[in-house]
Design an enzyme around this catalytic site. Sequence first.
Site, PDB file in Angstrom:
ATOM      1  N   HIS A 278      65.997  46.842  45.048  1.00  0.00           N
ATOM      2  CA  HIS A 278      67.328  46.416  44.600  1.00  0.00           C
ATOM      3  C   HIS A 278      67.676  47.098  43.282  1.00  0.00           C
ATOM      4  O   HIS A 278      67.206  46.696  42.214  1.00  0.00           O
ATOM      5  CB  HIS A 278      67.320  44.879  44.468  1.00  0.00           C
ATOM      6  CG  HIS A 278      68.644  44.290  44.115  1.00  0.00           C
ATOM      7  ND1 HIS A 278      68.768  43.069  43.498  1.00  0.00           N
ATOM      8  CD2 HIS A 278      69.904  44.747  44.293  1.00  0.00           C
ATOM      9  CE1 HIS A 278      70.049  42.807  43.305  1.00  0.00           C
ATOM     10  NE2 HIS A 278      70.743  43.811  43.777  1.00  0.00           N
TER      11      HIS A 278
ATOM     12  N   GLU B 240      64.740  45.693  40.981  1.00  0.00           N
ATOM     13  CA  GLU B 240      64.127  44.440  41.424  1.00  0.00           C
ATOM     14  C   GLU B 240      63.483  44.725  42.778  1.00  0.00           C
ATOM     15  O   GLU B 240      64.178  45.090  43.731  1.00  0.00           O
ATOM     16  CB  GLU B 240      65.219  43.361  41.548  1.00  0.00           C
ATOM     17  CG  GLU B 240      64.685  41.967  41.821  1.00  0.00           C
ATOM     18  CD  GLU B 240      65.812  40.924  41.945  1.00  0.00           C
ATOM     19  OE1 GLU B 240      66.940  41.275  42.384  1.00  0.00           O
ATOM     20  OE2 GLU B 240      65.567  39.753  41.617  1.00  0.00           O
TER      21      GLU B 240
ATOM     22  N   SER C  98      71.600  42.774  48.175  1.00  0.00           N
ATOM     23  CA  SER C  98      71.673  41.938  46.982  1.00  0.00           C
ATOM     24  C   SER C  98      71.124  40.543  47.244  1.00  0.00           C
ATOM     25  O   SER C  98      70.828  39.814  46.299  1.00  0.00           O
ATOM     26  CB  SER C  98      73.134  41.770  46.551  1.00  0.00           C
ATOM     27  OG  SER C  98      73.721  43.008  46.325  1.00  0.00           O
TER      28      SER C  98
ATOM     29  N   ASN D 110      70.512  37.862  41.476  1.00  0.00           N
ATOM     30  CA  ASN D 110      71.770  37.263  41.938  1.00  0.00           C
ATOM     31  C   ASN D 110      71.726  35.749  42.031  1.00  0.00           C
ATOM     32  O   ASN D 110      72.759  35.095  42.010  1.00  0.00           O
ATOM     33  CB  ASN D 110      72.189  37.893  43.256  1.00  0.00           C
ATOM     34  CG  ASN D 110      72.782  39.260  42.999  1.00  0.00           C
ATOM     35  OD1 ASN D 110      73.704  39.387  42.191  1.00  0.00           O
ATOM     36  ND2 ASN D 110      72.239  40.284  43.615  1.00  0.00           N
TER      37      ASN D 110
HETATM   38  N1  LIG Z   1      78.011  46.778  44.251  1.00  0.00           N
HETATM   39  C1  LIG Z   1      76.994  46.373  43.510  1.00  0.00           C
HETATM   40  O1  LIG Z   1      77.105  46.177  42.293  1.00  0.00           O
HETATM   41  C2  LIG Z   1      75.628  46.173  44.156  1.00  0.00           C
HETATM   42  C3  LIG Z   1      74.519  46.033  43.306  1.00  0.00           C
HETATM   43  C4  LIG Z   1      73.252  45.929  43.892  1.00  0.00           C
HETATM   44  C5  LIG Z   1      73.127  45.922  45.279  1.00  0.00           C
HETATM   45  N2  LIG Z   1      74.234  46.040  46.067  1.00  0.00           N
HETATM   46  C6  LIG Z   1      74.044  46.061  47.525  1.00  0.00           C
HETATM   47  O2  LIG Z   1      74.088  47.422  47.956  1.00  0.00           O
HETATM   48  C7  LIG Z   1      74.607  47.474  49.288  1.00  0.00           C
HETATM   49  C8  LIG Z   1      75.822  48.382  49.313  1.00  0.00           C
HETATM   50  O3  LIG Z   1      76.804  47.827  48.477  1.00  0.00           O
HETATM   51  P1  LIG Z   1      77.999  48.705  47.893  1.00  0.00           P
HETATM   52  O4  LIG Z   1      78.561  47.948  46.761  1.00  0.00           O
HETATM   53  O5  LIG Z   1      77.543  50.113  47.701  1.00  0.00           O
HETATM   54  O6  LIG Z   1      79.025  48.642  49.133  1.00  0.00           O
HETATM   55  P2  LIG Z   1      80.247  49.616  49.461  1.00  0.00           P
HETATM   56  O7  LIG Z   1      81.208  48.820  50.229  1.00  0.00           O
HETATM   57  O8  LIG Z   1      80.702  50.325  48.228  1.00  0.00           O
HETATM   58  O9  LIG Z   1      79.580  50.734  50.420  1.00  0.00           O
HETATM   59  C9  LIG Z   1      79.001  50.439  51.656  1.00  0.00           C
HETATM   60  C10 LIG Z   1      78.973  51.719  52.488  1.00  0.00           C
HETATM   61  O10 LIG Z   1      78.238  51.472  53.712  1.00  0.00           O
HETATM   62  C11 LIG Z   1      78.850  52.226  54.724  1.00  0.00           C
HETATM   63  N3  LIG Z   1      78.411  51.736  56.029  1.00  0.00           N
HETATM   64  C12 LIG Z   1      78.830  50.633  56.713  1.00  0.00           C
HETATM   65  N4  LIG Z   1      78.175  50.537  57.887  1.00  0.00           N
HETATM   66  C13 LIG Z   1      77.323  51.590  57.947  1.00  0.00           C
HETATM   67  C14 LIG Z   1      76.372  52.046  58.918  1.00  0.00           C
HETATM   68  N5  LIG Z   1      76.176  51.403  60.066  1.00  0.00           N
HETATM   69  N6  LIG Z   1      75.680  53.180  58.668  1.00  0.00           N
HETATM   70  C15 LIG Z   1      75.902  53.869  57.513  1.00  0.00           C
HETATM   71  N7  LIG Z   1      76.777  53.480  56.547  1.00  0.00           N
HETATM   72  C16 LIG Z   1      77.478  52.359  56.765  1.00  0.00           C
HETATM   73  C17 LIG Z   1      80.348  52.073  54.455  1.00  0.00           C
HETATM   74  O11 LIG Z   1      81.095  53.077  55.110  1.00  0.00           O
HETATM   75  C18 LIG Z   1      80.370  52.192  52.920  1.00  0.00           C
HETATM   76  O12 LIG Z   1      80.543  53.540  52.519  1.00  0.00           O
HETATM   77  C19 LIG Z   1      74.908  46.031  49.707  1.00  0.00           C
HETATM   78  O13 LIG Z   1      73.808  45.523  50.408  1.00  0.00           O
HETATM   79  C20 LIG Z   1      75.079  45.343  48.364  1.00  0.00           C
HETATM   80  O14 LIG Z   1      74.803  43.969  48.429  1.00  0.00           O
HETATM   81  C21 LIG Z   1      75.490  46.171  45.547  1.00  0.00           C
END
Ligand SMILES: NC(=O)c1ccc[n+]([C@@H]2O[C@H](COP(=O)([O-])OP(=O)(O)OC[C@H]3O[C@@H](n4cnc5c(N)ncnc54)[C@H](O)[C@@H]3O)[C@@H](O)[C@H]2O)c1
Length: 299
Positions: free
Chosen positions: A140, A152, A119, A190
């Site tokens: 993104h 994005e 993000s 963001n």
């Molecule tokens: N939540 C949102 O609305 C959103 C929107 C756009 C982008 N993002 C981005 O997407 C990414 C994920 O966010 P999220 O909300 O899905 O997080 P989340 O916490 O729901 O999920 C993250 C996952 O990554 C896993 N993980 C951690 N270390 C790991 C590794 N070494 N290898 C494999 N898996 C691993 C965890 O076990 C978890 O299941 C982040 O970079 C976040 O900034 C989030």
Amino acid sequence: MIQNVAVIGAGTMGNGIAHVFAQNGFKVNLIDVNPAQIEKAIQTISKNFDRQIAKGTATEDQKKTALANIQSRSDFAAGVKDCQLVIEAATENQELKLKIFKQLEEHAPETAILATNTSSISITKIAAITSRPQLVIGMHFMNPVPVMKLVEIINGYATNKEITNTIVELSKKLGKVPCVVNDYPGFIANRILMPMINEAIYSLYEGVAGVEEIDLVMKLGMAHPMGPLQLADFIGLDVCLSILEVLHQGFGNPKYAPCPLLVNMVTAGRLGVKTGEGFYSYAVTGSKELVVSESLRKG
Ligand SMILES: NC(=O)c1ccc[n+]([C@@H]2O[C@H](COP(=O)([O-])OP(=O)(O)OC[C@H]3O[C@@H](n4cnc5c(N)ncnc54)[C@H](O)[C@@H]3O)[C@@H](O)[C@H]2O)c1
């Protein structure tokens, strides 16, 4: 040509990304360090398909084919080895992402495109940990991925133009609308969204209004489909905090400093929908219910 895709991280975003790729005929390896997360992700994908079927935007057959296109993987090396594209969607933490991209250099094919769904973390910094920064790009997706149209696309300093074009075309194939931007903290989405969410949290913290009032003003006054506090719950308060920290450090400007209430809520493990409680409670019925008490208000 991209046919095999690895998605690293099976959380909120990883399950949605796997869903749209699988629905559009790609073979997906869904990888997570936590096998329980992969299982949960597959269940979520199945439930989200049922919702699409009920709305008439997908069929039972499409659901079956899509689920068959997804392979659960807890072995990182095996999961990425035959992929033309890797999308990293692991926890928003710079050190973790750098570690993952270092591992990708070792295990992903030399020509694979290495995308991150971060993000806010610098694409240029992530790319620089590899010896193939020209193949690294930001892809993104927005939450919830099966519903939201925008992708994005973020060019790192060294991203090759052809790679950008490939990701633009690929996003269109997924039924999304790509928008290409450059790599500065928070990119566009963001950089603009998070200060608004932070300001909403400050308004609550300072006692200007309650949770429902703040969300109501933004919903009815600005025609936002949901208020900023509810949106923060959906994004995850830990994710919001991480992004604000990146903006704060990246620009060195105090206007991005995260509100102390947000810091407290994350420290207390109130992360929003994913933990069942944030500004609202989602615990029992899945419907929202206010949990922020009067005592949180100041002034
Ligand atoms: N939540 C949102 O609305 C959103 C929107 C756009 C982008 N993002 C981005 O997407 C990414 C994920 O966010 P999220 O909300 O899905 O997080 P989340 O916490 O729901 O999920 C993250 C996952 O990554 C896993 N993980 C951690 N270390 C790991 C590794 N070494 N290898 C494999 N898996 C691993 C965890 O076990 C978890 O299941 C982040 O970079 C976040 O900034 C989030």
